[in-house]
Scaffold this motif. Structure first.
Motif, short mmCIF file in Angstrom:
data_model
loop_
_atom_site.label_atom_id
_atom_site.label_comp_id
_atom_site.label_asym_id
_atom_site.label_seq_id
_atom_site.Cartn_x
_atom_site.Cartn_y
_atom_site.Cartn_z
N PRO A 510 0.80 -1.23 0.00
CA PRO A 510 0.00 0.00 0.00
C PRO A 510 0.83 1.27 0.00
O PRO A 510 0.42 2.28 -0.58
CB PRO A 510 -0.84 -0.12 1.28
N LYS A 511 2.01 1.25 0.58
CA LYS A 511 2.82 2.47 0.61
C LYS A 511 3.35 2.84 -0.77
O LYS A 511 3.85 3.94 -0.97
CB LYS A 511 3.98 2.31 1.61
N GLN A 512 3.21 1.92 -1.74
CA GLN A 512 3.68 2.21 -3.11
C GLN A 512 2.59 2.82 -3.99
O GLN A 512 2.89 3.30 -5.09
CB GLN A 512 4.15 0.90 -3.76
N VAL A 513 1.35 2.81 -3.51
CA VAL A 513 0.22 3.17 -4.37
C VAL A 513 0.32 4.60 -4.87
O VAL A 513 0.24 4.87 -6.08
CB VAL A 513 -1.12 2.94 -3.64
N ARG A 514 0.48 5.54 -3.97
CA ARG A 514 0.46 6.95 -4.36
C ARG A 514 1.60 7.29 -5.31
O ARG A 514 1.40 7.97 -6.33
CB ARG A 514 0.51 7.85 -3.13
N ALA A 515 2.78 6.80 -5.01
CA ALA A 515 3.93 7.08 -5.88
C ALA A 515 3.74 6.47 -7.26
O ALA A 515 4.11 7.07 -8.29
CB ALA A 515 5.22 6.56 -5.23
#
Length: 582
Positions: A510-515
């Motif tokens: 999930p921490k990769q979604v925005r980037a």
């Protein structure tokens, strides 16, 4: 004037009607028409990989522009592939002209190679479907087809044998002026007066809005303020009515949220504005709730619920006539109670979405949709696959009057999002177009991802990859059946995108979604973001009842899809602050 072939005349008339592109797949019976396009600078031939995509793309273009769009298929199997996309365009009231080229005219009726009867096949998904069997029928048949599509807002089909297309057009053929826009429709004074009297007599009025409120946002808000009415909406009405709406109580239906259901059942008078909402189980059937329907299509009036008054008219014109005749109401009790109930309902479900979503693996699809809503452009066009992507779009995409959201909302076809994104992007290469695709829908027509690459269309495909047909699984579970045949064994779609020559990103945390979304949006050409989402991100009702079986009846629809609602909660809280203190 130089002599023309029928094909050349056909293309010239399409251009005069405002058609800029003809989507299709070439084939022998289509060759005269495609060659005529090659020599005509006013129209481009858009080569897709599957004719179904051609029809979906044309339908999307027509929905976004309001103008006539066109597609074509070669004889037999070629034009037969158009049918699913044409059904969708017709049910979405998109003006589309389909050219179904045909076998040689002398062979019709002999079971010739690839013979079908397209003039018969397309009758159910069109307002007009006719065969040109003689050059003397041109240009009248084509002009008649165009005016049916534009005037009745739907599909027209012209079947044209390839040999006739190659013949010379008749000299001094009569070409009449084409009608390319629709008039507004005003109800009669008697209907306006009757409706005004019913509103004045009602203590609690609710508005329920559909896609027919397009272009009438200001008029609806003015009317709601005058009668102190909560406003609910159907899915197709969301983009037109939810933004800048201090009377909003959410959406009703299977994907519904908030207090729309309560507002439509606890009022004295329910006014249906421009909606052909198909789920009558969600509409009141109590004798103490009177129902009025306003629609520009008279055939829509009363076919979903028993009406106390049917009003044939354009929503905008109807409200312009009606509002000055209605006495202003001062009692906000019902409106404020519904606004409070709406905010409370959203507060209750938002926790399911916010709980540890940034650490949850596989990724919550709700979280992806919420981040997408924040990162996408303010004027983005979203095309939405049928199934769970409909849920995430309904719950998380925030309309603002500039964004557009289209899908197969009336026909319910899989695999619509990518083809519709193709049509949307051809209209304006500089506008952000986002295909919210499920892995089932995307893989069904994945071949036309190559169309994005071939034309360098900067569509961004956001793939919700849960390796399952999620909505079908939910239907089975609600019906008390074990899920079966719903699991997909998927490849790395991002790797496939890169192999095809596009930009591909795989996201598993999930921490990769925005980037990842930001990277895709910055990329100049086509891009695919393959996001591995949680296949178990569905909340099943705590009680499975008989009413839930077969198509999600009332009790299922109210609670079946527990989960967040994105920025809608913020709007609901803001609306509560507008309630006058007593």
């Amino acid at each position: 004037m130089a002599k023309q072939t029928v094909a050349e005349q056909f293309v010239d008339i399409l251009a005069r009607a405002g058609v800029q592109r003809l989507y299709g797949v070439v084939g022998d019976s289509l060759n005269p028409v495609v060659d005529a396009i090659r020599r005509n600078s006013a129209i481009d031939w858009i080569q897709v990989r599957h004719e179904e995509v051609a029809a979906f793309a044309a339908g999307a273009e027509a929905q976004l522009t309001g103008n006539l769009a066109a597609c074509a298929g070669s004889c037999g199997p070629g034009n037969l592939h158009l049918i699913n996309g044409l059904y969708d365009a017709h049910r979405s009231m998109a003006p589309v002209l389909a050219l179904a080229s045909h076998i040689p005219s002398s062979e019709i009726g002999t079971t010739f190679f690839q013979e079908t009867h397209p003039d018969r096949l397309f009758t159910e998904c069109s307002h007009y479907s006719e065969l040109i069997s003689n050059t003397q029928q041109m240009p009248r048949v084509l002009q008649t087809a165009i005016q049916h599509a534009i005037g009745q807002r739907g599909v027209s089909v012209v079947s044209l044998p390839g040999d006739i297309a190659a013949e010379q057009a008749p000299e001094r053929a009569v070409e009449h002026a084409l009608v390319t826009s629709r008039p507004t429709v005003r109800p009669g004074d008697a209907e306006i007066d009757t409706l005004a009297r019913m509103i004045d007599e009602a203590r609690k009025v609710t508005l329920f809005c559909g896609s027919g409120t397009a272009g009438a946002h200001a008029e609806v808000m003015e009317f709601a303020e005058r009668v102190k009415s909560p406003i609910g909406h159907a899915l197709r009405g969301k983009e037109w009515i939810q933004y800048d709406n201090k009377f909003d109580v959410g959406m009703s239906g299977l994907l519904g949220y908030g207090a729309a259901y309560e507002a439509t059942h606890e009022c004295d008078l329910l006014i249906l504005l421009g909606t052909d909402f198909p789920y009558n189980a969600f509409l009141p059937d109590e004798d103490d709730v009177k129902i009025v329907q306003v629609d520009v299509r008279p055939e829509h009036l009363g076919r979903r619920s028993k009406l106390d008054l049917a009003v044939w008219g354009d929503v905008r014109e109807t409200l312009r006539c009606l509002t000055p005749k209605v006495r202003p109401k001062t009692d906000r009790t019902f409106l404020d109670r519904m606004l409070k109930k709406h905010a409370d309902a959203l507060e209750g479900v938002v926790k399911a979405y916010t709980r540890k979503v940034e650490k949850h693996t596989p990724i919550h699809p709700e979280y992806v949709a919420s981040v997408l809503d924040e990162e996408a452009a303010d004027d983005a066009v979203f095309t939405v696959d049928t199934g769970m992507c409909n849920v995430w779009a309904a719950r998380y995409l925030s309309p603002n009057g500039r964004r557009r959201v289209i899908g197969s909302f009336s026909h319910g076809s899989m695999a619509n999002a990518l083809p519709q994104a193709i049509g949307a992007q051809f209209i304006d290469r500089g506008r952000q177009v986002v295909s919210m695709s499920g892995d089932g829908g995307f893989s069904m027509l994945m071949g036309d991802f190559l169309t994005l690459v071939q034309y360098d269309l900067p569509v961004k495909v956001v793939l919700f990859n849960n390796s399952a047909l999620g909505m079908v699984e939910l239907e089975m579970l609600v019906s008390g059946l074990p899920s079966y045949g719903t699991t997909n064994h998927n490849p790395d779609f991002a790797a496939i995108a890169r192999a095809a020559g596009a930009h591909g990103i795989r996201v598993e945390k999930p921490k990769q979604v925005r980037a990842a979304l930001r990277e895709a949006f910055r990329h100049k050409g086509p891009a695919l973001v393959d996001i591995v989402t949680d296949p178990n991100a569905l909340s099943i009702p705590p009680k499975i009842s008989a009413e839930m079986v077969s198509g999600f009846a009332l009790s299922a629809g109210k609670i079946v899809l527990d989960g967040g609602v994105g920025r809608m909660l913020q709007m609901a809280r803001s609306n509560l602050r507008n309630i006058p203190r007593r």
